[in-house]
Every structure is written in C-alpha cells, then in structure tokens.
Design an enzyme around this catalytic site. Structure first.
Site, short mmCIF file in Angstrom:
data_model
loop_
_atom_site.label_atom_id
_atom_site.label_comp_id
_atom_site.label_asym_id
_atom_site.label_seq_id
_atom_site.Cartn_x
_atom_site.Cartn_y
_atom_site.Cartn_z
N LYS A 288 64.73 55.21 -8.19
CA LYS A 288 63.65 55.96 -8.84
C LYS A 288 64.01 57.41 -9.15
CE LYS A 288 59.70 53.28 -7.27
NZ LYS A 288 58.50 53.19 -6.45
N ASP A 324 53.19 54.91 -10.31
CA ASP A 324 52.87 54.66 -8.90
C ASP A 324 51.70 55.53 -8.44
OD1 ASP A 324 54.71 52.71 -8.22
OD2 ASP A 324 56.27 54.16 -7.70
P1 NAP Z 1 61.55 54.11 0.86
O1 NAP Z 1 61.72 55.11 -0.22
O2 NAP Z 1 62.70 53.37 1.38
O3 NAP Z 1 60.83 54.89 2.11
C1 NAP Z 1 60.50 54.23 3.29
C2 NAP Z 1 59.96 55.23 4.28
O4 NAP Z 1 59.63 54.48 5.45
C3 NAP Z 1 60.96 56.29 4.72
O5 NAP Z 1 60.29 57.49 4.98
C4 NAP Z 1 61.53 55.70 6.00
O6 NAP Z 1 61.98 56.66 6.92
C5 NAP Z 1 60.30 55.04 6.57
N1 NAP Z 1 60.67 54.01 7.52
C6 NAP Z 1 61.54 52.99 7.32
N2 NAP Z 1 61.62 52.24 8.43
C7 NAP Z 1 60.81 52.82 9.34
C8 NAP Z 1 60.49 52.51 10.69
N3 NAP Z 1 61.04 51.48 11.31
N4 NAP Z 1 59.61 53.33 11.33
C9 NAP Z 1 59.07 54.38 10.71
N5 NAP Z 1 59.35 54.73 9.43
C10 NAP Z 1 60.20 53.94 8.77
O7 NAP Z 1 60.49 52.99 0.43
P2 NAP Z 1 59.26 53.19 -0.57
O8 NAP Z 1 59.69 52.88 -1.96
O9 NAP Z 1 58.62 54.49 -0.30
O10 NAP Z 1 58.31 51.98 -0.12
C11 NAP Z 1 57.63 52.02 1.12
C12 NAP Z 1 56.70 50.81 1.20
O11 NAP Z 1 55.67 50.89 0.22
C13 NAP Z 1 57.41 49.49 0.97
O12 NAP Z 1 56.95 48.53 1.89
C14 NAP Z 1 57.00 49.10 -0.42
O13 NAP Z 1 56.94 47.68 -0.58
C15 NAP Z 1 55.60 49.69 -0.50
N6 NAP Z 1 55.26 49.99 -1.91
C16 NAP Z 1 54.17 49.34 -2.43
C17 NAP Z 1 53.82 49.59 -3.73
C18 NAP Z 1 52.62 48.88 -4.31
O14 NAP Z 1 52.48 48.86 -5.54
N7 NAP Z 1 51.73 48.34 -3.50
C19 NAP Z 1 54.56 50.48 -4.52
C20 NAP Z 1 55.66 51.13 -3.96
C21 NAP Z 1 55.99 50.86 -2.63
P3 NAP Z 1 63.52 57.15 6.96
O15 NAP Z 1 63.66 58.07 5.81
O16 NAP Z 1 63.63 57.77 8.29
O17 NAP Z 1 64.36 55.90 6.79
#
Ligand code: NAP
Length: 488
Positions: A288, A324
């Site tokens: 992204k 988003d």
């Molecule tokens: P991302 O950029 O990879 O960010 C994930 C975040 O979660 C990071 O801050 C990461 O921390 C943290 N994290 C990962 N594992 C963790 C754990 N075990 N304990 C605590 N924190 C943890 O992912 P993203 O794109 O933001 O997506 C996050 C979630 O939102 C996903 O599940 C995705 O499916 C969902 N999402 C949904 C939609 C929708 O339309 N509904 C849209 C976008 C995303 P670190 O930096 O320390 O690794």
C-alpha cells in the site's frame, strides 16, 4: 471460443462423470489409474464429452514412472479413435507415432520456472504435425506471465493453435485470460483439492466466479495486488458486482512480490510490456505504501493517510486513492452517528490502523493507539498527534469504541484475541476489522463483557463499493452488498 478442460486424475475413471457439469472437454489422466482398463477404448468412445487422453511420465508432472518405450507401446495400443478423442503426447514421441495429427496436442512442461529457450521449445513443437502445441511453465513471479502471453500472441499471429500456461498462483492471469487471447483451452480442476498442476483453479470458479465464457478483448480487467492474495474474498465481491451491474469486467487475484517492477512492466500504460485492458487495481499488504511512487497522481486524502489501496488506470495515467478510510468509518457513523470527542482505542499500528486513525481524527474523536511494540508504533501516533500505549495489561474500561486492526483472530491466529473480556469490561463497542471469520474470538469476548460488537465485513464491502465506483464511474446499487452476503 472459450473451452474449459477438466483433468481427471484418479485411481479409476468414475470422477469423469462428475466433470461433465463444468467441462467442455475432459482430460483423462491415464497415468493416474491404478490399472489401465481392458475396455479403455469402449469407455472413451462412449463418453458424453470430448476427451483428451494423457499418459504422462513423472518427469513431465505425471504419476507414473514410465519409459519412453512404454509410452510408445501404450499409444500404439490405443485403437483408432472417434472424432471426439484427442491425444496429449510429449514432444519426444512425435517422431515415433503415426496418429491422426488433427487431434493431437504436443506438450512440454517445466515445473521449475520459465526456460530461457522458451521460444525455441515452441518452435520445435510447432514444427511437428500436431494440431495444438501445449507449453506449461512455472511462474515464480507474476512477471513470468509476460513470456507466456507473448507466446500466445506469437502463436496467434502465426495461426498456430496453442495452450500456453503459467502454473502457480502467480500465473492465474494466463489461465483466466488465456482463452480470450487465443489459447485453445484452459484447464480447471474438478474440486479444490484435485488440481493436477500448481495454480489450477476449479472449473466451477473459472465459470461462476471469473465468468470466463464472457471474457473478450473488450473486458475491463481489474485485480487485487498483494502477497498473499489467493485467500481474498475481493474477487467474489467485485466479480459479482460486475455481473449485477451489467458490466463486462473481470477481477483477478494478482500475486505480486515486487510492486515497482510489476507496475513498470505490467501496469503503467507508458512502460508496460503487455497490451491488456487493465483498468483498476486494489492494493493490499504489503504494497500500500510502495505503490505510491509508481503513480502519476495521488488523491490528497490518500497522501495524508500515507497509503493507497486503489489505483485507477485512466488512459496513460495512474491515479491513486484510499477507500479504506471511508470504508472504515461508514459503518461506525451508521451505528453511532457523530463521533466528536468519542474515546476510541485503536489496537495495532499497521496500514489499516493508519487509514482508520486518519478517519477518526477527521471526525474529531479522541484516539489512543495500543501496540505490542510502542517504539515501532510511535511514528504513527506522532503523525496523527495521538497518544500511544503498550497493549499488554491495557484496560479498555471507559472507551466508547475499541478497534482491532491486528491480524489476531484470523488466519493462523484464528484462536487468538488482542484483548480478553476482563480488559474489555466497561467498553462501549468493539469493532473488529477482521471479516473472516465473521465472528472472531474478540467479538465473542466483547459480548461476554457486555459490549456491543461490530465485524469487519461492512468495512470490506464499503471500501470495495468505492473502489468499484472509481473504476467504473457507476454509482453502485444496493445489490452490491446483497451479492456479497450470499457469496461469502
Ligand atoms: P499490517 O499493516 O500488517 O499491521 C498489522 C498490525 O498488527 C501491526 O501494527 C502489527 O504490529 C500488529 N500485530 C501483528 N501481530 C500482532 C500480535 N500478535 N499482537 C499484537 N499486535 C500484532 O496489517 P493491516 O493491513 O493493518 O491489517 C490489519 C488487520 O485488519 C488484518 O486482519 C486485516 O485483514 C484487517 N483489515 C480489514 C479490512 C476490512 O475491509 N475489513 C481492511 C484492511 C485490513 P507489529 O508492527 O509489531 O508487527
């Protein structure tokens, strides 16, 4: 003409009957049979669909260790055939067989990658009298589709029938778009677990998800760029929307490792090496932010958020947007109305949190970021002027809204939750951005703690609807979310 061939690779031939529903042709993989039936000729002559008979040695991806001589003997034992029976023979046998060449496919497989001498292989096979040349190579990257599309164009220009496939998840575009670019046929498996080559999708999906029979030169092509992408439900949403809105379009998962190279060689109209009617892209993790440098123009909101999840290809320009943020806030505003001074806890500090915090700031909510690694999350908190706390030992008592923007609760973390019911007690509503599963462990904990609960599906649909509108210029009717509910 689009032909879908369903390969049947089983211990006996009974699965061939099930394949009839989705197949124009059925490939009987005779190398998979426990025993070659004595009445093989009778069975094949009476089959309700045209057949391709294949007796593949293991070195070409088959299931039998057979010598060249054994293959030769086998083919010579197969009786003169009905009109509707094809043979698929490996290139090394063509000098030793004397079949009816008008129904022979001569094939070459490479399961390691795209061979440097791909064109010479084609030329060698094209010199045989076989009616159709088949070349299947392994795509280790989406860019490996380029030489395969080139081969299709070359064969089309030379009037040669060809089946050219890039195997593997990165090659799915060649499987779905191949027939519209002149491929003699494409293969679709009988079931999810019966693919006979890497990356083969089911024949049912080729027809009912990607609507392969209606893809032509005019079809607008959109896709999801990310890694991984094969699990995504976005193809279900957008392909259903194309149908319900009466638009000739297809939406594909595009497994991309290097976004910059992909944009240069396959996307940007000024530099791409493939002529295709690519009109829009969804961008997901981990690209992204990286794609922003490939674009000609970025919407001011997406610039502020610092992430693009939508690209529109307009003539020779690439325009970037972020849907988003709007998709995230829409269900919240619907449920709660204005958010001024609402106390919001955001768990996670990745891409989704970034767009969500931006949207919450715009609504004048008071946001606190909770992260497992405060040092890593601090730059995001500073960017948006919000405070940042450690997730461990956090209490969400008194927060109006608690949002999960981590992957905890889905995929490999399906049994995990970023907060316990004890931590959630006293919070108003818990909004989990995860949409698969719809009922996450966090949402169960939230209900047990007496909180209201909201899942991520509404956000997914809301952001996808905006993407669709940007690509097609069409306001989407209410049918969009109805279709989504029934396809998930
Ligand atoms: P991302 O950029 O990879 O960010 C994930 C975040 O979660 C990071 O801050 C990461 O921390 C943290 N994290 C990962 N594992 C963790 C754990 N075990 N304990 C605590 N924190 C943890 O992912 P993203 O794109 O933001 O997506 C996050 C979630 O939102 C996903 O599940 C995705 O499916 C969902 N999402 C949904 C939609 C929708 O339309 N509904 C849209 C976008 C995303 P670190 O930096 O320390 O690794």
């Amino acid at each position: 003409m689009t032909r879908v061939c369903v390969p049947v690779c089983d211990k006996d031939l009974s699965a061939g009957e099930r394949a009839v529903e989705w197949a124009d042709l059925i490939e009987l993989r005779l190398d998979c049979l426990e025993e070659i039936p004595e009445n093989l000729n009778d069975i094949t002559q009476k089959h309700p669909r045209p057949l391709i008979l294949t007796f593949r040695p293991s070195e070409e991806g088959g299931h039998r260790n057979i010598t060249r001589e054994q293959r030769q003997t086998f083919w010579n034992s197969v009786a003169p055939r009905a009109e509707s029976i094809w043979w698929d023979v490996e290139g090394d046998l063509t000098n030793d067989l004397a079949p009816d060449w008008s129904r022979v496919i001569v094939s070459h497989h490479d399961f390691s990658g795209v061979p440097a001498d791909l064109n010479s292989i084609y030329e060698r096979l094209a010199q045989t009298p076989a009616a159709v040349v088949k070349i299947a190579v392994q795509a280790n990257d989406i860019l490996d589709c380029l030489p395969v599309f080139e081969l299709l164009d070359r064969a089309r220009g030379e009037g040669r029938e060809i089946i050219a496939i890039a195997m593997g998840n990165a090659g799915i575009t060649t499987r779905v778009l191949g027939p519209s670019r002149g491929a003699f046929l494409t293969y679709g498996s009988l079931d999810d677990d019966s693919a006979t080559a890497p990356g083969q999708v089911t024949a049912r999906k080729l027809r009912s998800l990607y609507h392969i029979d209606t893809i032509d030169d005019e079809t607008m092509i959109c896709g999801l760029v990310g890694l991984p992408v094969m699990h995504s439900v976005s193809p279900h949403i957008h392909n259903a929307a194309f149908v319900s809105e009466g638009i000739n379009g297809v939406y594909l998962p595009l497994e991309v490792h290097d976004a910059l190279e992909f944009f240069k060689r396959m996307v940007h109209p000024r530099t791409r090496e493939l002529s295709w009617n690519l009109r829009g892209l969804s961008i997901t993790a981990p690209h992204k932010q990286a794609v922003m440098e490939c674009l000609d123009s970025i919407d001011p909101d997406a610039k502020e958020i610092g992430a693009v999840n939508t690209v529109v290809i307009e003539e020779d320009r690439l325009l970037g947007y972020n849907t988003d943020a709007a998709g995230f806030i829409e269900p919240v505003l619907k449920r709660f109305g204005p958010l001024r001074d609402a106390k919001v806890a955001m768990i996670g500090a990745g891409g989704a949190a970034r767009a969500a915090v931006w949207a919450l700031n715009r609504e004048s909510a008071t946001v606190t970021l909770f992260a497992r690694n405060v040092t890593k999350a601090q730059p995001l908190a500073s960017l948006f002027g919000i405070s940042c706390k450690s997730l461990s030992e956090a209490s969400f008592d008194g927060f109006d809204l608690v949002i999960n923007a981590t992957p905890l609760g889905s995929g490999a973390y399906v049994d995990q939750s970023p907060a316990t019911r004890e931590q959630l007690r006293g919070a108003g509503c818990v909004y989990d951005l995860i949409y698969n599963p719809r009922e996450t462990r966090l949402l169960r904990e939230a209900r047990d703690a007496g909180c209201d609960a909201l899942g991520g599906l509404e956000m997914l649909v809301a952001q996808a609807r905006r993407q669709f509108e940007l690509w097609t210029g069409k306001k989407v009717s209410h049918g969009f979310s109805q279709v989504t509910d029934s396809t998930l």
